[in-house]
Write a protein that holds these residues in place. Structure first.
Motif, short mmCIF file in Angstrom:
data_model
loop_
_atom_site.label_atom_id
_atom_site.label_comp_id
_atom_site.label_asym_id
_atom_site.label_seq_id
_atom_site.Cartn_x
_atom_site.Cartn_y
_atom_site.Cartn_z
N PHE A 489 87.76 25.00 74.88
CA PHE A 489 88.79 25.59 75.73
C PHE A 489 88.84 27.11 75.58
O PHE A 489 89.02 27.84 76.57
N GLY A 490 88.66 27.60 74.37
CA GLY A 490 88.67 29.03 74.17
C GLY A 490 87.54 29.73 74.89
O GLY A 490 87.73 30.80 75.49
N GLN A 491 86.35 29.15 74.84
CA GLN A 491 85.22 29.74 75.55
C GLN A 491 85.41 29.69 77.07
O GLN A 491 85.03 30.61 77.79
N TRP A 492 85.99 28.61 77.53
CA TRP A 492 86.29 28.44 78.96
C TRP A 492 87.28 29.51 79.44
O TRP A 492 87.13 30.07 80.52
N GLN A 493 88.27 29.82 78.62
CA GLN A 493 89.26 30.84 78.99
C GLN A 493 88.74 32.26 78.79
O GLN A 493 89.22 33.19 79.43
N GLY A 494 87.76 32.42 77.92
CA GLY A 494 87.30 33.76 77.58
C GLY A 494 86.26 34.31 78.53
O GLY A 494 85.85 33.68 79.51
N THR A 495 85.81 35.52 78.22
CA THR A 495 84.76 36.18 79.01
C THR A 495 83.43 35.44 78.79
O THR A 495 83.12 35.03 77.69
N PRO A 496 82.64 35.22 79.85
CA PRO A 496 82.78 35.77 81.20
C PRO A 496 83.50 34.85 82.20
O PRO A 496 83.69 35.24 83.35
N TYR A 497 83.90 33.63 81.77
CA TYR A 497 84.37 32.64 82.75
C TYR A 497 85.83 32.84 83.13
O TYR A 497 86.19 32.71 84.28
N GLN A 498 86.67 33.13 82.12
CA GLN A 498 88.08 33.46 82.37
C GLN A 498 88.78 32.42 83.24
O GLN A 498 89.49 32.75 84.19
N GLN A 499 88.57 31.15 82.89
CA GLN A 499 89.22 30.07 83.62
C GLN A 499 90.50 29.62 82.90
O GLN A 499 90.70 29.87 81.72
N ASP A 500 91.34 28.93 83.64
CA ASP A 500 92.56 28.28 83.14
C ASP A 500 93.53 29.25 82.49
O ASP A 500 94.16 28.94 81.46
N ALA A 501 93.72 30.41 83.10
CA ALA A 501 94.79 31.29 82.67
C ALA A 501 96.13 30.58 82.84
O ALA A 501 96.36 29.92 83.86
#
Length: 511
Positions: A489-501
């Protein structure tokens, strides 16, 4: 693409099955991110459409001016239809009505005819007749009638065989037929009906000439279809499910119970546009709950989606396939402002997805585009290009054809949903826990301008596909760009994807 069959698990659903509401926070521009508030899974908003178990009874007496049809007289319904003028009402007495034994014998309505069944009225094809109601007459009504045991060929239908416009199918049971129980025309309304145990589809919304518009599918029970297991008989045909939609421009699919179909529950395939899919319960289907494929502009909201895709997902996982086959699958589909609709994106919100095999996958096949040999919708082009042969080199490599010759997964907005997964319920250890946005590496044909990672980069980072303000309960993983890139989840929210804010993730809570 084809999604395969599943065992008939959970066929006897509890009497109290109900639609679970997912009420999420509303986003306010410029407001700080807060934890979405979603109703617990025990909340009840709407009872499912238990139409098959409790069909509404028809009139016990003939309405004034109606022509009475006698079940004791073989062919009486077809003969009286032929001899009566348009706008006639026919009342079918209780009992089993039969057509003449020729396989092409059928009822050919006239404009405005109405067919009303008394309690216990059944039109039975006796596994002999192909079609029940055909012809091109408009504005025909069928109510309170059971239509069963007709043997339409594959891809053809029993009721409204010729896809005439303006039909109303209401409080009707269409069951145990081969092919599709029902076809569709423009402005067709299918309400409070039971589409059950048909050989290929409950309904095949297809019109040979022209497009279907203004289709309403409301309050129906769609269960147990694809009894003939066509995905096995035609490997990869993509030709089964509860309902298949083809080139439908404007559809409202509302308040239905779509369950235990041997394939996909709802499948929109090839140049559909302007769908509203809301307040449905979609559960225990062998394949995906919903596939939206090479299509445009839709709102998918307030649905309860549970226990789908167990058989198809498990089959692919067991053979080692790493692709994230999901229960809600968007394939080359997205929002397109240039195509007129009630929305200019695909918006997926306030849904509850519980214990399905994986969640939502956004996919784009880099090799699938108009005029490509890899386009499984052969002969079809996007709604932005009228002539398929325009999508050829050298013009396809430059604007506007570079963009317009592709069905693109773009402008997909996924928010305020509740995703719940308990692997002990799904009985899986891996590959059932994915949320994904990805494409393949383009290789084919040799003149394709989409080779390499261009499409994967576009769908992941450039086409405005966003997850945000969702709630995740359970051990979810996330796939970005290609199947090998599995993220926490952290990688998904982080750069470069920036998903699930603005989303929350509680891995230990399960489903």
């Amino acid at each position: 693409m084809g999604i395969k069959r599943r065992h008939r698990a959970l066929a006897a659903a509890p009497l109290a099955l109900a639609l679970l509401a997912a009420t999420g926070c509303e986003s306010t521009p410029g407001a700080p991110a807060t934890e979405p508030t979603v109703a617990p899974s025990t909340s009840v908003a709407r009872s499912v459409a238990r139409v098959c178990a409790k069909p509404a009874a028809g009139p016990s007496k003939a309405p004034a001016g109606a022509v009475t049809v006698d079940p004791a007289v073989v062919g009486d319904l077809a003969a009286k239809t032929k001899s009566s003028p348009p706008n006639t009402t026919f009342w079918l007495r209780p009992g089993k009505h039969r057509l003449d034994p020729d396989r092409y014998s059928q009822v050919i309505p006239k404009k405005g005819n109405r067919y009303l069944g008394a309690p216990g009225a059944v039109l039975d094809g006796r596994k002999t007749n192909r079609y029940a109601f055909g012809g091109t007459a408009r504005d025909v009504t069928i109510r309170h009638l059971t239509v069963q045991r007709f043997v339409a060929p594959p891809d053809e239908g029993v009721v409204n065989h010729d896809s005439a416009d303006g039909w109303l199918i209401e409080h009707t049971t269409i069951q145990n037929n081969s092919g599709a129980g029902l076809m569709a025309g423009a402005r067709q309304r299918v309400r409070a009906s039971c589409l059950r145990d048909n050989g290929q589809y409950g309904m095949n919304a297809y019109k040979a000439t022209g497009r279907i518009s203004g289709l309403v599918v409301e309050g129906n029970e769609i269960v147990g279809n694809n009894t003939d297991d066509w995905e096995r008989r035609r490997k990869g045909c993509g030709c089964t499910g509860g309902i298949k939609f083809w080139a439908v421009n404007g559809a409202d699919v509302h308040g239905n119970w779509v369950h235990d179909n041997r394939g996909t529950g709802l499948w929109a395939d090839t140049n559909n546009n302007d769908f509203r899919i809301e307040d449905n319960v979609v559960e225990a289907n062998d394949g995906a709950a919903l596939i939206y494929e090479t299509s445009y502009n839709a709102v998918i909201r307030n649905n309860t989606i549970r226990r789908n895709n167990w058989v198809a997902g498990r089959r692919y996982a067991d053979r080692g396939d790493s692709f994230p086959f999901a229960t809600l699958y968007l394939s080359e589909s997205g929002g397109e402002p240039r195509i007129r609709a009630r929305t200019d994106k695909i918006e997926i919100y306030r849904n509850v997805l519980e214990n399905n095999w994986s969640g939502i996958t956004l996919w784009e096949n880099a090799d699938r585009f108009c005029n490509s040999p890899a386009n499984t919708s052969s002969g079809d082009c996007t709604l932005l290009v009228k002539k398929t042969d325009r999508c050829a080199r050298p013009a396809i490599a430059t604007a506007p054809l570079y963009a317009d010759c592709r069905w693109k997964t773009q402008r997909v907005d996924i928010h305020d949903n509740r995703f719940m997964l308990d692997k002990s319920v799904v009985d899986c250890t891996e590959k059932c826990d994915r949320m994904a946005v990805l494409a393949n590496y383009g290789t084919y044909p040799d003149w394709s301008p989409y080779q390499g990672e261009r499409v994967a980069e576009a769908i992941t980072r450039k086409q405005r596909n966003r997850w945000h303000d969702n709630v995740y309960l359970g051990p979810w993983k996330f796939v970005a760009r290609d199947p090998s890139r599995v993220l926490d989840f952290g990688q998904w929210q982080g750069t470069p994807y920036q998903q699930d804010a603005g989303s929350t993730f509680r891995a230990r809570d399960g489903g």
